[in-house]
Design a protein around this motif. Structure first.
Motif, PDB file in Angstrom:
ATOM      1  N   LYS A 151      -1.600 -36.706 -11.156  1.00  0.00           N
ATOM      2  CA  LYS A 151      -2.956 -37.010 -10.704  1.00  0.00           C
ATOM      3  C   LYS A 151      -3.172 -38.520 -10.618  1.00  0.00           C
ATOM      4  O   LYS A 151      -3.904 -39.003  -9.752  1.00  0.00           O
ATOM      5  CB  LYS A 151      -3.972 -36.392 -11.658  1.00  0.00           C
ATOM      6  N   SER A 152      -2.535 -39.270 -11.516  1.00  0.00           N
ATOM      7  CA  SER A 152      -2.705 -40.725 -11.510  1.00  0.00           C
ATOM      8  C   SER A 152      -2.237 -41.334 -10.192  1.00  0.00           C
ATOM      9  O   SER A 152      -2.799 -42.325  -9.718  1.00  0.00           O
ATOM     10  CB  SER A 152      -1.937 -41.353 -12.683  1.00  0.00           C
ATOM     11  N   ASP A 163      -4.895 -40.629  -7.650  1.00  0.00           N
ATOM     12  CA  ASP A 163      -5.999 -41.548  -7.905  1.00  0.00           C
ATOM     13  C   ASP A 163      -5.691 -42.938  -7.350  1.00  0.00           C
ATOM     14  O   ASP A 163      -6.546 -43.599  -6.765  1.00  0.00           O
ATOM     15  CB  ASP A 163      -6.293 -41.638  -9.405  1.00  0.00           C
ATOM     16  N   LYS A 192      -6.122 -42.889  -3.661  1.00  0.00           N
ATOM     17  CA  LYS A 192      -7.536 -42.810  -3.295  1.00  0.00           C
ATOM     18  C   LYS A 192      -8.217 -44.170  -3.402  1.00  0.00           C
ATOM     19  O   LYS A 192      -8.890 -44.615  -2.455  1.00  0.00           O
ATOM     20  CB  LYS A 192      -8.239 -41.792  -4.190  1.00  0.00           C
ATOM     21  N   TYR A 193      -8.023 -44.847  -4.521  1.00  0.00           N
ATOM     22  CA  TYR A 193      -8.684 -46.137  -4.713  1.00  0.00           C
ATOM     23  C   TYR A 193      -8.016 -47.242  -3.887  1.00  0.00           C
ATOM     24  O   TYR A 193      -8.693 -48.143  -3.388  1.00  0.00           O
ATOM     25  CB  TYR A 193      -8.703 -46.499  -6.196  1.00  0.00           C
ATOM     26  N   GLY A 218     -15.968 -35.679  -3.227  1.00  0.00           N
ATOM     27  CA  GLY A 218     -15.083 -35.363  -4.340  1.00  0.00           C
ATOM     28  C   GLY A 218     -15.164 -33.918  -4.736  1.00  0.00           C
ATOM     29  O   GLY A 218     -16.114 -33.213  -4.409  1.00  0.00           O
ATOM     30  N   SER A 254      -6.034 -39.890   1.728  1.00  0.00           N
ATOM     31  CA  SER A 254      -6.402 -39.652   0.334  1.00  0.00           C
ATOM     32  C   SER A 254      -7.811 -39.087   0.225  1.00  0.00           C
ATOM     33  O   SER A 254      -8.123 -38.328  -0.702  1.00  0.00           O
ATOM     34  CB  SER A 254      -6.278 -40.946  -0.480  1.00  0.00           C
ATOM     35  N   GLU A 266     -17.983 -43.546  -5.929  1.00  0.00           N
ATOM     36  CA  GLU A 266     -16.771 -43.330  -6.730  1.00  0.00           C
ATOM     37  C   GLU A 266     -16.865 -44.001  -8.092  1.00  0.00           C
ATOM     38  O   GLU A 266     -16.202 -43.584  -9.040  1.00  0.00           O
ATOM     39  CB  GLU A 266     -15.533 -43.857  -5.985  1.00  0.00           C
ATOM     40  N   GLN A 318      -8.835 -46.526 -17.617  1.00  0.00           N
ATOM     41  CA  GLN A 318      -9.041 -45.777 -16.380  1.00  0.00           C
ATOM     42  C   GLN A 318      -9.775 -46.622 -15.349  1.00  0.00           C
ATOM     43  O   GLN A 318      -9.406 -46.632 -14.167  1.00  0.00           O
ATOM     44  CB  GLN A 318      -9.837 -44.503 -16.674  1.00  0.00           C
ATOM     45  N   ALA A 335      -8.238 -48.015 -11.682  1.00  0.00           N
ATOM     46  CA  ALA A 335      -8.886 -47.772 -10.399  1.00  0.00           C
ATOM     47  C   ALA A 335      -9.206 -49.083  -9.679  1.00  0.00           C
ATOM     48  O   ALA A 335      -8.976 -49.219  -8.473  1.00  0.00           O
ATOM     49  CB  ALA A 335     -10.160 -46.960 -10.607  1.00  0.00           C
TER      50      ALA A 335
END
Length: 344
Positions: A52-53, A56, A59-60, A144, A234, A308, A322, A326
């Motif tokens: 998942k990281s 992420d 996405k960012y 999301g 993404s 976000e 976290q 991001a």
């Protein structure tokens, strides 16, 4: 920012390196499709075990790419095009590029405001309480997968607090309508983003086909389109839609993948007649770049950054690590895309 010599106004596009220009249709197309489609397919596939990281990060990173694209690759060229000495003198008397960008930002805002007010009013009439932007719970359903949980949890809490049992059939109907509303909100948000990106992709494809500095621009645009595709892909990958609409993210990725190749093909077909330096070409390109810049600025700052980070409960309650992860991914995407602006 350089100014064009007025002697260059109206000169036709370059037809040198025709073989490589034709090959660029397929090379850039492959990079665009891969960048946009890979996140969508990888998230759905049972054979890829991607953490998942990493999703992420994509996405960012993509959010940073989109924001840099709006300012460096759209607004800056638009200002240059609409202030060119090739245009009539009146174009230099007012910052039309900035005004059109401003117009685009408010137009998108008003359209989205009206759409969500209209949708909310309809849902209220049929007895469904649903915040399409998730402000009540700190999440954002339009962009999301957390939206469906928010709606379901809110409904459960409302029932518990009232001390009444809910009819199972009514609950199923309400959940189905809420999920559909969430899907519509997501599609609207991503459609606005894709419209701006696709318009930009067609224009740069047209420019690449006739540009004199083809080799440098070609190499830069391979990375440019792959990064931009990754940013869009993404977002598409994280859409939470009913199963019968699962084709929409794939369709969106493929649409982005073919836009630049189509622009290149059109440019090659018109290479002896089309020139990016003619007054008409400068006006059309400058106006479209300005409008696209406004779309991506609004989408990048409001729909991506604000929702976000500021309106996302997971980010607000997450660890400092976290948040730092991001932000680093986003700034890296923004920095790399801004750097590409030195050559394209």
């Amino acid at each position: 920012m350089f100014r064009r010599d007025t002697d260059e106004c109206g000169t036709s596009g370059s037809s040198s390196l025709l073989g490589l220009r034709i090959a660029s249709i397929f090379i850039i197309g492959l990079g665009s499709v891969f960048g946009a489609l890979f996140p969508v397919l990888a998230r759905r596939s049972k054979y890829f075990s991607i953490p998942k990281s990493l999703f992420d990060f994509a996405k960012y990173f993509g959010s940073g790419v989109i924001i840099a694209t709006s300012f460096i690759h759209l607004l800056s060229p638009a200002i240059e095009e609409l202030s060119s000495p090739c245009l009539p003198e009146g174009w230099s008397e007012y910052p039309y590029a900035l005004a059109l960008c401003l117009l685009s930002i408010f137009a998108i805002f008003i359209v989205e405001l009206v759409a969500f007010r209209w949708g909310t009013a309809i849902l209220t009439k049929i007895g469904i309480r649903h915040d399409a932007h998730g402000h009540d719970s700190g999440s954002h359903t339009a962009h999301g997968p957390e939206g469906e949980m928010m709606t379901s949890n809110s409904s459960s809490k409302d029932v518990e607090s009232s001390g009444m049992s809910q009819d199972p059939q009514s609950e199923t109907h309400q959940h189905s309508d809420s999920k559909l509303d969430s899907a519509v909100a997501q599609v609207i948000g991503v459609a606005v983003l894709e419209f701006g990106v696709v318009l930009h992709s067609v224009l740069i494809g047209l420019t690449l086909a006739v540009n004199e500095s083809f080799k440098i621009l070609f190499v830069v645009l391979v990375f440019h389109q792959t990064f931009e595709g990754l940013g869009l892909g993404s977002r598409l990958a994280f859409m939470s839609l009913p199963s019968k609409y699962n084709y929409i993210p794939v369709l969106g990725a493929l649409l982005f993948g073919i836009t630049t190749p189509v622009g290149i093909a059109v440019g090659l077909g018109l290479r002896t007649a089309y020139s990016p330096n003619t007054p008409t070409a400068l006006m059309v390109s400058g106006i479209l770049d300005s409008l696209s810049a406004g779309i991506l600025i609004y989408t990048g700052l409001v729909e991506l950054l604000a929702h976000e980070f500021l309106f996302n409960k997971e980010m607000m309650e997450g660890s400092n690590t976290q948040i730092a992860y991001a932000l680093t991914a986003m700034l890296l995407g923004c920095g790399l895309m801004a750097l590409l602006g030195k050559w394209a």
